[in-house]
Design a protein around this motif. Structure first.
Motif, PDB file in Angstrom:
ATOM      1  N   ASP A 111       0.817  -1.219   0.000  1.00 30.62           N
ATOM      2  CA  ASP A 111       0.000   0.000   0.000  1.00 30.62           C
ATOM      3  C   ASP A 111       0.854   1.274   0.000  1.00 30.62           C
ATOM      4  OD1 ASP A 111      -2.414  -1.455   0.129  1.00 30.62           O
ATOM      5  OD2 ASP A 111      -2.149  -1.714   2.293  1.00 30.62           O
ATOM      6  N   ALA A 112       2.111   1.132  -0.320  1.00 30.84           N
ATOM      7  CA  ALA A 112       3.014   2.280  -0.282  1.00 30.84           C
ATOM      8  C   ALA A 112       2.532   3.380  -1.227  1.00 30.84           C
ATOM      9  CB  ALA A 112       4.422   1.855  -0.658  1.00 30.84           C
ATOM     10  N   GLU A 113       2.683   4.628  -0.794  1.00 30.55           N
ATOM     11  CA  GLU A 113       2.204   5.769  -1.567  1.00 30.55           C
ATOM     12  C   GLU A 113       3.251   6.315  -2.531  1.00 30.55           C
ATOM     13  OE1 GLU A 113       0.006   8.745   0.715  1.00 30.55           O
ATOM     14  OE2 GLU A 113       0.171   7.407   2.448  1.00 30.55           O
ATOM     15  N   ASN A 114       4.451   5.751  -2.506  1.00 29.84           N
ATOM     16  CA  ASN A 114       5.501   6.269  -3.382  1.00 29.84           C
ATOM     17  C   ASN A 114       5.562   5.498  -4.689  1.00 29.84           C
ATOM     18  OD1 ASN A 114       6.655   3.836  -2.186  1.00 29.84           O
ATOM     19  ND2 ASN A 114       8.567   4.507  -3.134  1.00 29.84           N
ATOM     20  N   GLU A 115       6.167   6.112  -5.691  1.00 25.87           N
ATOM     21  CA  GLU A 115       6.432   5.463  -6.964  1.00 25.87           C
ATOM     22  C   GLU A 115       7.891   5.003  -6.940  1.00 25.87           C
ATOM     23  OE1 GLU A 115       6.599   3.568  -9.971  1.00 25.87           O
ATOM     24  OE2 GLU A 115       4.639   4.547  -9.822  1.00 25.87           O
ATOM     25  N   PRO A 116       8.158   3.695  -6.808  1.00 29.57           N
ATOM     26  CA  PRO A 116       9.532   3.218  -6.610  1.00 29.57           C
ATOM     27  C   PRO A 116      10.467   3.529  -7.768  1.00 29.57           C
ATOM     28  CG  PRO A 116       8.038   1.382  -7.004  1.00 29.57           C
ATOM     29  CD  PRO A 116       7.192   2.579  -6.788  1.00 29.57           C
ATOM     30  N   GLY A 117       9.930   3.670  -8.979  1.00 31.30           N
ATOM     31  CA  GLY A 117      10.776   3.897 -10.134  1.00 31.30           C
ATOM     32  C   GLY A 117      11.458   5.246 -10.164  1.00 31.30           C
ATOM     33  N   VAL A 118      11.084   6.159  -9.277  1.00 30.53           N
ATOM     34  CA  VAL A 118      11.726   7.472  -9.246  1.00 30.53           C
ATOM     35  C   VAL A 118      13.182   7.342  -8.800  1.00 30.53           C
ATOM     36  CG1 VAL A 118      11.731   9.754  -8.162  1.00 30.53           C
ATOM     37  CG2 VAL A 118       9.575   8.712  -8.884  1.00 30.53           C
ATOM     38  N   PHE A 119      13.417   6.547  -7.759  1.00 28.93           N
ATOM     39  CA  PHE A 119      14.762   6.403  -7.215  1.00 28.93           C
ATOM     40  C   PHE A 119      15.391   5.040  -7.501  1.00 28.93           C
ATOM     41  CE2 PHE A 119      12.524   9.443  -4.448  1.00 28.93           C
ATOM     42  CZ  PHE A 119      13.316  10.556  -4.661  1.00 28.93           C
ATOM     43  N   LEU A 120      14.592   4.087  -7.973  1.00 29.66           N
ATOM     44  CA  LEU A 120      15.084   2.740  -8.246  1.00 29.66           C
ATOM     45  C   LEU A 120      14.805   2.367  -9.690  1.00 29.66           C
ATOM     46  CD1 LEU A 120      13.725   0.924  -5.048  1.00 29.66           C
ATOM     47  CD2 LEU A 120      15.997   1.937  -5.369  1.00 29.66           C
ATOM     48  N   ASN A 121      15.751   1.682 -10.302  1.00 31.35           N
ATOM     49  CA  ASN A 121      15.592   1.242 -11.684  1.00 31.35           C
ATOM     50  C   ASN A 121      15.056  -0.188 -11.695  1.00 31.35           C
ATOM     51  OD1 ASN A 121      15.784   0.964 -14.475  1.00 31.35           O
ATOM     52  ND2 ASN A 121      17.921   0.292 -14.368  1.00 31.35           N
ATOM     53  N   PRO A 122      13.819  -0.410 -12.144  1.00 34.23           N
ATOM     54  CA  PRO A 122      13.254  -1.766 -12.167  1.00 34.23           C
ATOM     55  C   PRO A 122      13.790  -2.571 -13.358  1.00 34.23           C
ATOM     56  CG  PRO A 122      11.652  -0.191 -12.994  1.00 34.23           C
ATOM     57  CD  PRO A 122      12.851   0.616 -12.589  1.00 34.23           C
ATOM     58  N   VAL A 123      14.278  -3.756 -13.076  1.00 31.72           N
ATOM     59  CA  VAL A 123      14.784  -4.649 -14.119  1.00 31.72           C
ATOM     60  C   VAL A 123      13.899  -5.891 -14.139  1.00 31.72           C
ATOM     61  CG1 VAL A 123      16.749  -5.982 -14.954  1.00 31.72           C
ATOM     62  CG2 VAL A 123      17.132  -3.795 -13.771  1.00 31.72           C
ATOM     63  N   VAL A 124      13.205  -6.118 -15.261  1.00 30.15           N
ATOM     64  CA  VAL A 124      12.236  -7.217 -15.375  1.00 30.15           C
ATOM     65  C   VAL A 124      12.904  -8.455 -15.958  1.00 30.15           C
ATOM     66  CG1 VAL A 124      10.043  -7.939 -16.384  1.00 30.15           C
ATOM     67  CG2 VAL A 124      10.377  -5.547 -15.697  1.00 30.15           C
ATOM     68  N   ASP A 125      12.748  -9.569 -15.268  1.00 29.65           N
ATOM     69  CA  ASP A 125      13.185 -10.864 -15.779  1.00 29.65           C
ATOM     70  C   ASP A 125      11.949 -11.557 -16.362  1.00 29.65           C
ATOM     71  OD1 ASP A 125      13.915 -13.545 -16.164  1.00 29.65           O
ATOM     72  OD2 ASP A 125      15.392 -13.466 -14.542  1.00 29.65           O
ATOM     73  N   ARG A 126      11.854 -11.592 -17.675  1.00 35.67           N
ATOM     74  CA  ARG A 126      10.650 -12.110 -18.327  1.00 35.67           C
ATOM     75  C   ARG A 126      10.529 -13.629 -18.190  1.00 35.67           C
ATOM     76  NH1 ARG A 126       8.425  -7.988 -20.961  1.00 35.67           N
ATOM     77  NH2 ARG A 126       9.760  -6.249 -21.594  1.00 35.67           N
ATOM     78  N   ILE A 127      11.621 -14.301 -17.928  1.00 39.23           N
ATOM     79  CA  ILE A 127      11.568 -15.762 -17.784  1.00 39.23           C
ATOM     80  C   ILE A 127      10.970 -16.138 -16.431  1.00 39.23           C
ATOM     81  CG2 ILE A 127      12.932 -17.874 -17.671  1.00 39.23           C
ATOM     82  CD1 ILE A 127      14.899 -16.593 -19.603  1.00 39.23           C
ATOM     83  N   SER A 128      11.529 -15.557 -15.362  1.00 41.02           N
ATOM     84  CA  SER A 128      11.017 -15.867 -14.021  1.00 41.02           C
ATOM     85  C   SER A 128       9.841 -14.991 -13.628  1.00 41.02           C
ATOM     86  CB  SER A 128      12.141 -15.708 -12.992  1.00 41.02           C
ATOM     87  OG  SER A 128      12.584 -14.360 -12.960  1.00 41.02           O
ATOM     88  N   LYS A 129       9.569 -13.983 -14.476  1.00 37.50           N
ATOM     89  CA  LYS A 129       8.478 -13.043 -14.218  1.00 37.50           C
ATOM     90  C   LYS A 129       8.631 -12.350 -12.860  1.00 37.50           C
ATOM     91  CE  LYS A 129       5.157 -15.534 -17.133  1.00 37.50           C
ATOM     92  NZ  LYS A 129       3.838 -16.191 -17.207  1.00 37.50           N
TER      93      LYS A 129
END
Length: 464
Positions: free
Chosen positions: A32-50
């Protein structure tokens, strides 16, 4: 997305960023966090493990061995890098590879061992947090880390790395730091490390620059920021500079010792350079009574509050770096030193330690309140509401319970006291310095910028 990249230049400021990013990791655990994590963190998606993993949008500079037990490529699976937790060269896993140990092994902290093994986390204290990597929760990899090639970390004096570990020359001069970045790192840092971070952003809104003002790191970050302005001339930069007590703040003779005089000379040159190229400058106090871990945990209340305003998930509540700059400077972009930095009884400003030269009240040019209390009903233009603080368990316990608070920031007359004292000092003692007249002119302009009404001092800045 409106991303923020943080650049840290010194072991002290790396502790502060570690505490901040540990807090970002804590928010990832809250659905329920109110922040947008992508502002300070770079999300890296692993499409195999999802799955999604996050890396800090950060660039950290430190001396050799300043990262503690953390190897640059420790968490990478590569055959080009040898890493053995026991550091036993006789057990090299590649035939024909010779391993040369160049420095004494730094053991991994009990906290990191527990994190890696999913074990019970020990209680942190001043004694088991001497390196920022001892308690870092997010992984800082080769894309985040930068190391001085010839300067070694000194555990007992972390602000002054030692040249070649010879105990003869230290990273304690503005000029040494400035030339170090200009000569050895400028091109590679921007072409490789910074561009890599920029390429992961959809729409960069600003940068944090964290450094120290009293030593070589001040010159190092000054040169870095000077070149950064050529690279990103329109990007908002908020600079955070740590300042140790000096002869002025301690009310001692300027030339009481050579070390104290050099310290204040470094501070003058670093501050002028950082102020010149930043949109806002926060002069923070380095409290000698606190360990780096404890000081970072305390200062993170302020740092996290300012940054949280730009990462709110709700667009109606989100505030950009540019808006924060506008509220504090009121359009006077050259008046950008935020001298009031308070959170309740905590005063983070170094400038408040400089003796006052005016007997009447102090003029406030621009102010900002950042409220982290969800129940607050304040509806003023100078108040920004943001979500409550969720501190990491790495924050010292005495600060961890301040989850709802208000940060009070202001641009006031106070820098005038600082710049006037510096102008007098330069006029009296910088007799043969090549930049003497340039420093006097710039300081004189800043004195006039922050001056209102009558003062008790005289024209002691004249040459004597």
């Amino acid at each position: 997305m409106r991303e923020v990249i943080s650049i840290s230049a010194s072991h002290r400021t790396n502790h502060l960023l570690t505490q901040f990013y540990n807090g970002q990791e804590q928010l990832l655990q809250d659905v329920d966090a109110e922040n947008e994590p992508g502002v300070f963190l770079n999300p890296v998606v692993d499409r195999i493990s999802k799955t999604v993993s996050y890396t800090p949008r950060a660039l950290l500079w430190d001396a050799k061995c300043g990262t503690g037990a953390l190897g640059t490529r420790q968490y990478e699976n590569t055959h080009d890098y040898y890493f053995d937790p026991d550091h036993n060269p006789s057990e090299a896993k590649q035939a024909g590879v010779e391993i040369v140990q160049t420095h004494k092994k730094i053991p991994k902290s009990e906290y990191q061992v527990a994190l890696d093994s999913n074990g019970h986390l020990p209680v942190l204290s001043d004694s088991n947090t001497r390196y920022w990597s001892d308690y870092s929760k997010l992984v800082f990899g080769p894309s985040n880390l930068n190391t001085l090639n010839d300067w070694y970390h000194d555990v007992d004096n972390p602000s002054a790395p030692d040249f070649q570990d010879l105990h003869q020359t230290y990273f304690s001069s503005y000029d040494v730091g400035y030339q170090e970045f200009k000569t050895n790192y400028c091109a590679d840092f921007f072409d490789d490390k910074l561009h890599s971070q920029l390429e992961s952003c959809d729409g960069l809104q600003g940068l944090n620059l964290l450094s120290e003002m009293d030593n070589g790191w001040g010159g190092f970050s000054s040169c870095l920021l000077e070149n950064l302005r050529d690279e990103l001339p329109k990007t908002d930069v908020i600079s955070w500079g740590f300042n140790k007590d000096d002869a002025l703040s301690l009310n001692q003779p300027i030339r009481s010792t050579k070390t104290k005089f050099e310290l204040i000379c470094n501070k003058i040159r670093s501050t002028l350079s950082i102020v010149r190229d930043s949109n806002l400058y926060f002069p923070l106090y380095s409290d000698p009574s606190l360990s780096l871990w404890r000081s970072a945990g305390c200062t993170d209340l302020l740092f996290d509050a300012v940054n949280s305003a730009s990462s709110n998930r709700d667009a109606k509540k989100r505030t950009s770096f540019n808006h924060i700059v506008g509220l504090l400077t009121q359009g006077e972009t050259h008046r950008n030193v935020v001298s009031k930095l308070d959170i309740e009884e905590l005063d983070f400003s170094f400038y408040s330690r400089i003796p006052r030269q005016k007997t009447s009240g102090t003029k406030t040019y621009g102010q900002l309140f950042i409220s982290r209390d969800p129940q607050s009903t304040i509806e003023e233009t100078s108040t920004i509401k943001t979500y409550a603080w969720q501190p990491s368990d790495t924050i010292p316990e005495e600060y961890r319970n301040k989850t709802t608070y208000t940060a009070s920031l202001a641009v006031t007359e106070k820098p005038r006291d600082v710049f006037k004292n510096w102008l007098n000092l330069v006029s009296r003692y910088f007799k043969y310095d090549a930049d003497r007249e340039e420093l006097k002119e710039e300081l004189g302009t800043l004195v006039n910028t922050y001056e209102e009404g009558w003062y008790d001092d005289d024209d002691s800045g004249d040459d004597l």
